[in-house]
Every structure is written in C-alpha cells, then in structure tokens.
Design an enzyme around this catalytic site. Structure first.
Site, PDB file in Angstrom:
ATOM      1  N   HIS A   1       7.483 -12.172 -11.658  1.00 60.76           N
ATOM      2  CA  HIS A   1       7.568 -12.516 -10.238  1.00 60.76           C
ATOM      3  C   HIS A   1       7.640 -11.190  -9.467  1.00 60.76           C
ATOM      4  O   HIS A   1       8.176 -10.200  -9.980  1.00 60.76           O
ATOM      5  CB  HIS A   1       8.857 -13.316 -10.052  1.00 60.76           C
ATOM      6  CG  HIS A   1       9.040 -13.905  -8.688  1.00 60.76           C
ATOM      7  ND1 HIS A   1       9.524 -13.168  -7.633  1.00 60.76           N
ATOM      8  CD2 HIS A   1       8.826 -15.152  -8.209  1.00 60.76           C
ATOM      9  CE1 HIS A   1       9.609 -13.945  -6.567  1.00 60.76           C
ATOM     10  NE2 HIS A   1       9.180 -15.151  -6.887  1.00 60.76           N
TER      11      HIS A   1
ATOM     12  N   ASP B   1      15.100 -11.801 -16.216  1.00 62.25           N
ATOM     13  CA  ASP B   1      15.021 -12.578 -14.989  1.00 62.25           C
ATOM     14  C   ASP B   1      15.086 -14.039 -15.401  1.00 62.25           C
ATOM     15  O   ASP B   1      14.122 -14.595 -15.910  1.00 62.25           O
ATOM     16  CB  ASP B   1      13.703 -12.241 -14.271  1.00 62.25           C
ATOM     17  CG  ASP B   1      13.421 -13.189 -13.121  1.00 62.25           C
ATOM     18  OD1 ASP B   1      14.164 -14.171 -12.943  1.00 62.25           O
ATOM     19  OD2 ASP B   1      12.433 -12.951 -12.402  1.00 62.25           O
TER      20      ASP B   1
ATOM     21  N   GLN C   1      13.880 -18.936 -13.649  1.00 64.59           N
ATOM     22  CA  GLN C   1      13.251 -20.193 -14.068  1.00 64.59           C
ATOM     23  C   GLN C   1      13.794 -20.702 -15.396  1.00 64.59           C
ATOM     24  O   GLN C   1      13.413 -21.783 -15.831  1.00 64.59           O
ATOM     25  CB  GLN C   1      11.728 -20.004 -14.196  1.00 64.59           C
ATOM     26  CG  GLN C   1      11.026 -19.639 -12.911  1.00 64.59           C
ATOM     27  CD  GLN C   1      11.070 -20.754 -11.885  1.00 64.59           C
ATOM     28  OE1 GLN C   1      11.336 -21.916 -12.211  1.00 64.59           O
ATOM     29  NE2 GLN C   1      10.821 -20.408 -10.642  1.00 64.59           N
TER      30      GLN C   1
ATOM     31  N   LYS D   1      17.632 -22.588  -7.632  1.00 64.50           N
ATOM     32  CA  LYS D   1      16.737 -23.162  -8.648  1.00 64.50           C
ATOM     33  C   LYS D   1      17.549 -23.976  -9.648  1.00 64.50           C
ATOM     34  O   LYS D   1      16.996 -24.622 -10.527  1.00 64.50           O
ATOM     35  CB  LYS D   1      15.990 -22.055  -9.384  1.00 64.50           C
ATOM     36  CG  LYS D   1      15.337 -21.091  -8.415  1.00 64.50           C
ATOM     37  CD  LYS D   1      13.942 -20.745  -8.779  1.00 64.50           C
ATOM     38  CE  LYS D   1      13.495 -19.528  -8.023  1.00 64.50           C
ATOM     39  NZ  LYS D   1      12.280 -19.785  -7.242  1.00 64.50           N
TER      40      LYS D   1
ATOM     41  N   CYS E   1       4.035 -15.826  -5.882  1.00 61.20           N
ATOM     42  CA  CYS E   1       4.682 -14.504  -5.916  1.00 61.20           C
ATOM     43  C   CYS E   1       4.461 -13.831  -7.260  1.00 61.20           C
ATOM     44  O   CYS E   1       5.350 -13.131  -7.763  1.00 61.20           O
ATOM     45  CB  CYS E   1       6.188 -14.595  -5.637  1.00 61.20           C
ATOM     46  SG  CYS E   1       6.552 -15.244  -4.021  1.00 61.20           S
TER      47      CYS E   1
END
Ligand SMILES: Cc1ncc(COP(=O)(O)O)c(C=O)c1O
Lengths: 152, 409
Positions: free
Chosen positions: B126, B203, B206, B229, B367
């Site tokens: 991202h 990261d 998600q 999220k 993104c």
C-alpha cells in the site's frame, strides 16, 4: 436502471469502443496533461492551432473509463475546426450542463452531440470523468504545457 | 479442521448500517477492505464512554479524567492481548497504520539509517508502506529495494533471497495485500531478514480482520494496524514494537503527554509507549477499538474466517463463469478480496453500475499503484468481504456484474 441507460447511452458506448481522434499529432503546438488521481484516469490532449487561432487538428491519448474516453473523443470532434474562442465557449456550456440544474430542454443547441452527457449530473462522482478532457483542453488552449488534476 | 457453521444472520443484526437501502435496494457492502462497518457494541461503547466518562487522559486529578484514563489504558491492554504482545507497554496507540509506519520510518529509520543501508519492501505494498520509506531514503541516503511479484500476485521469494543481504537493515511488507488478498509468507521473510540481522515490520492493516495474528509467533519486530478495518472507529490504530527497540528509539513528534518534564535547559521524555504519543489522541475512538476487540472475542473466529473463505471461493467461481472476467490476485494463500478486471469495461464504470444495483465495491488502484503497474492495468474492481457478508451478497454482486456486461454489450 433507467439512470444507467441515461448515463451509458449508445453514443457514449460507441465512442468508448472506438475513440475518434485518438493517438499522436505531428506538428502539435498546444498540449496539456490531465489526471484524475482518484481513479487513475490519465489523458493527454494535443492540438494544432493555426495563426488565425483556429483548431486545425486535435488528438488525445491516455486511458480512462468509458465516460472520460467518450467525453474526450466527442470533445475532439466538437472543437476541431472551431476558433479557440468558440472552443472555450463550448467548455463553458459543457461545464454548465454537467454541473448545474439547467433543465434538458434549455441546453444550448450548439452543444449538439455533447448533450449525451446530460445524465452525468445524476452521478456526482462521475462528473469529473466527463469533464477531465475539457479541463485539459481548456488548459492547453489558455496556458500551454499545463497539467491539470481533478483534485487540484 | 472442522468448524461449526457461522451464524451470519445473527452477526448481521449487530451491524445497523447493513439494514440500509441504497436506491431502494438492500445494501450489499463489499468494501470492508477500505473500511469495515461497526457493530452496535462498538457504537454503544463509544457513546456510553462519551456520555459518562469522557475527559482528557493522563493529566487530570479529577475523577472523570482518572476513569477516562483507565478506560483508555484498558483498550491498550486489549490490543496487546489481541496481537499476542508480551506487554501493553509495547503498544503505541496511533491514528492508524499510516501513522504507525511513519513512526517507525521517522523515529527508527531516520535515527539509524545511512547511505550504506538498504530497506527492502515489496511491489504489493500500500502507498503507506512505500512513501514513508521513500521519504526516509531521501532524508538518510539509504536505498530502497523492492521485491517483485509474480502473475498470481505472490512474492518472488528467489528475488527476495537476492535482495535481502548484509546491507539490509529493514524488511517491511504487508502481512496481507489490500489489492490482491495475498497472505504473504511471513516466516520465510522474517527468517531471511534475521539471517542478515535486519529488522522486520509487518503492515497488518488487512491481516487483523481476516487471520489470527500473534506477533510472538510471527517473529517480526514491528506490527502496524488500523482500527477502522477491524470493525472499530477510524482515526485509531496501533504499532506494536519490541520493548528494547522502542526504548532505544527517539521521539518523532513533540508535544504534551510524551514528556516527563519540559525545561529550556533540556526536556525529559516519557517512557514507552507514551514517548511516542504526543498530544491528545482519539480517546473515545480508542475505547471503541477496545470494544471492537471485545466483540471479536465473542465470535467464533475460526468459523468466521472459514465463512469468508467460502464467500471468496463462491465469488471467484461465479465471476469467472460469466466469462470476460480476469481475477487479479490468485495466490494460493489468499484472504477476503476478489479484485477483477473485465474486458472492455473500465473498473470505474463497473463501480458505478454496481453502485446503482446497491452493491458497494471499490474501483481504482487501491493505493497500490505499483501493483497495478506490475499487472499492466490502471485499476481493478475490488469486492472485499467480511464475516457479515452472505452468499446472497455474492449473488447480488454477480448479477450486477452481468448487468454491466449487458450494458456494455
Ligand atoms: C495494506 C494496507 N496498509 C495500510 C493502509 C493504510 O491504513 P490507514 O489509512 O488506516 O492508515 C491500508 C488501508 O487501506 C491498507 O490496506
């Protein structure tokens, strides 16, 4: 569904499938880039404007959605052979059509085929797609080498 | 592993927005990867906190401020437990993944990287795990190296083995890709990094909603995620980091709360995690994030994730059956995202047509422009699923895509 058919009229689908005046333009003397960073649409408008300020030729390049591609294609057809002043006049009319409440029967007749974009106003996020090529050509005609962004 | 069926009807009752009509049709929300919806339990917890307990934290002698501080710090403990972190002192509360990554780049990166150093990221990041590294590369002269992806949207591990070497100081990558759904092989990459003495940052934006996360087992050094999220409020999130690392890192933002004492002869900084938490945070938001974690704790997550997997499978098969559809991101190990392109229909047009049918998806580059570049496409249409989605939602998606195919003939 009826709104969708209004948006995706045959003329728009046709110009999306077979864009007119697409590609390079030898001897172009006015250019501009347009970007819609939200959806990644990119367009380049190239014009040949002669000493009498007439748009002798115009082409566009780039990739985008059906609305922005068809709008660019119809834009090139609409301004080719027109004076710069007349082309800028069409920009104003187009802008008004997609952003105001003007009823359909009051559209300026000089918009001609561009009237197919009347339905775009029902899709606020798509107005930018329809206007991108117009903002780009506006920049090219008023300030060469310009870059425009729908998010500016 | 056998799992009991997931009671999606009961769960949907917890999410009021799912009852909304869009253009007269039942909303089909397939954009949870952009931001997930919040259950009443989160909305109510935030409201109750604001109505009874709200005040500034860490600075009041009065009772309300003490209660607010307790609630806020309780959320930090919940986040620590949720991530499998050994201690809540290792949890820095942030406004989201973006801020968590910028904390690492600007504090750790800026103070330790130099012209001989390399940071390795991947092509599927991202923008929030690309641009902060580009900024710190400009500031420190370090070099950014990028692991490529193959045509299924999996990382090229052979390339990673070559890119990660003695100069590598950090390997930063998505646990799960937002554009492709790929679940990355964390243990391989962490082992590669460790072999060269490099740190790892995951990261997890998600990942947290779709896979079980245990930072101790993952073996990474930093883990970032966003509350919105994870069925919690936007403007919340956290960075987990190893205590020794966090202790050694300088503050990156100055302000209230991050200090012990301020004087023009020299300011003394607070201990971790407060050293990194300058200014008044999103107090009720963090309390809401704690409530979201409590909510997830009450679900059978194995069953929820199995349900999501079934939805992804259903959507993939049904879309492919329409013809003219190409799925972008076909990794073996994949979570909750179906990204696709259609011959002759730009994703933006697809998005508009689906929207008219009440189906909310994301259309664009997500993104992750390098991902789009590596597949040679400008954008995709992305349907992303959460446990509150149903097989009926998938059918509505497929029907709407069929409508688009008809319109574009
Ligand atoms: C993989 C990934 N990383 C980072 C982010 C950024 O998260 P936030 O905007 O909440 O900081 C996102 C959100 O889209 C994401 O999907």
């Amino acid at each position: 569904m009826s709104d969708l058919r209004e948006l995706y009229q045959q003329v728009i689908l046709d110009h999306n499938r077979k864009p007119r005046n697409f590609g390079d333009l030898d001897g172009a003397n006015r250019f501009a880039h347009g970007d819609n960073p939200l959806c990644g649409d990119k367009i380049q408008v190239l014009l040949k404007v002669d000493g009498d300020n007439i748009v002798q030729d115009v082409k566009f390049k780039g990739s985008g959605c059906a609305i922005s591609t068809a709008s660019a294609s119809l834009m090139t057809e609409a301004i080719k052979g027109k004076t710069v002043v007349a082309a800028l006049g069409l920009f104003d009319l187009f802008h008004e059509m997609v952003t105001s409440d003007l009823p359909e029967h009051e559209l300026d007749p000089s918009l001609g085929k561009l009237g197919v974009f009347y339905g775009v106003r029902e899709f606020p996020v798509r107005v930018k797609c329809a206007s991108l090529s117009w903002h780009t050509v506006h920049a090219a005609l008023t300030d060469s080498d310009a870059v425009v962004s729908t998010e500016a | 592993m056998m799992t009991t069926p997931f009671d999606v009807v009961a769960v949907r009752g917890d999410f009021p927005v799912l009852g909304r009509k869009i253009y007269g049709k039942d909303l089909v929300y397939l954009d949870s990867a952009a931001s997930a919806q919040k259950p009443s339990q989160v909305l109510d917890a935030q409201r109750a906190f604001d109505a009874t307990t709200y005040s500034n934290i860490h600075r009041g002698v009065h009772r309300l401020s003490q209660d607010a501080t307790v609630a806020y710090e309780a959320a930090r403990k919940k986040i620590a437990a949720f991530l499998g972190a050994p201690s809540e002192h290792e949890i820095v509360l942030t406004s989201g993944t973006t801020e968590a990554i910028n904390l690492v780049t600007q504090s750790w990166g800026r103070s330790t990287l130099g012209p001989d150093d390399e940071v390795v990221i991947t092509w599927m990041e991202h923008h929030s795990n690309i641009v902060p590294w580009q900024l710190v590369a400009e500031q420190t002269g370090c070099t950014l190296r990028v692991v490529p992806i193959d045509d299924r949207g999996e990382l090229d591990l052979d390339a990673a083995r070559k890119l990660i070497g003695p100069r590598t100081r950090m390997v930063a990558f998505a646990h799960v890709s937002n554009a492709l759904g790929t679940i990355n092989p964390v243990s391989e990459l962490v082992a590669l990094a460790k072999a060269h003495g490099a740190l790892t940052l995951l990261d997890g934006a998600q990942a947290v909603p779709h896979v079980k996360v245990d930072v101790a087992a993952l073996g990474c050094d930093f883990y970032a995620f966003s509350g919105h999220k994870l069925f919690g409020p936007s403007g919340t999130g956290a960075l987990w980091g190893r205590r020794k690392l966090l202790d050694s890192m300088p503050p990156w933002k100055g302000g209230g709360d991050m200090i012990l004492s301020v004087s023009f002869d020299g300011t003394r900084y607070n201990s971790v995690p407060h050293k990194f938490e300058a200014g008044t945070p999103n107090i009720s938001g963090i309390v809401g994030l704690g409530a979201a974690i409590d909510y997830l704790g009450g679900l059978d997550l194995d069953a929820a994730f199995a349900h999501e997997e079934a939805l992804v499978h259903h959507a993939t098969e049904s879309l492919l059956a329409l013809g003219k559809i190409r799925i972008i991101g076909t990794a073996k190990n994949k979570a909750s995202v179906v990204s696709f392109v259609t011959e002759g229909i730009h994703p933006h047009d697809m998005g508009t047509i689906l929207d008219q049918e009440g189906v909310a998806v994301r259309a664009g580059h997500h993104c992750a422009q390098p991902v789009m570049e590596s597949f040679g496409i400008p954008a995709t249409t992305r349907a992303s699923f959460a446990f509150y989605n149903t097989h009926d939602d998938v059918d509505r998606l497929v029907t709407a895509v069929r409508t688009a195919l008809e319109i574009f003939g």
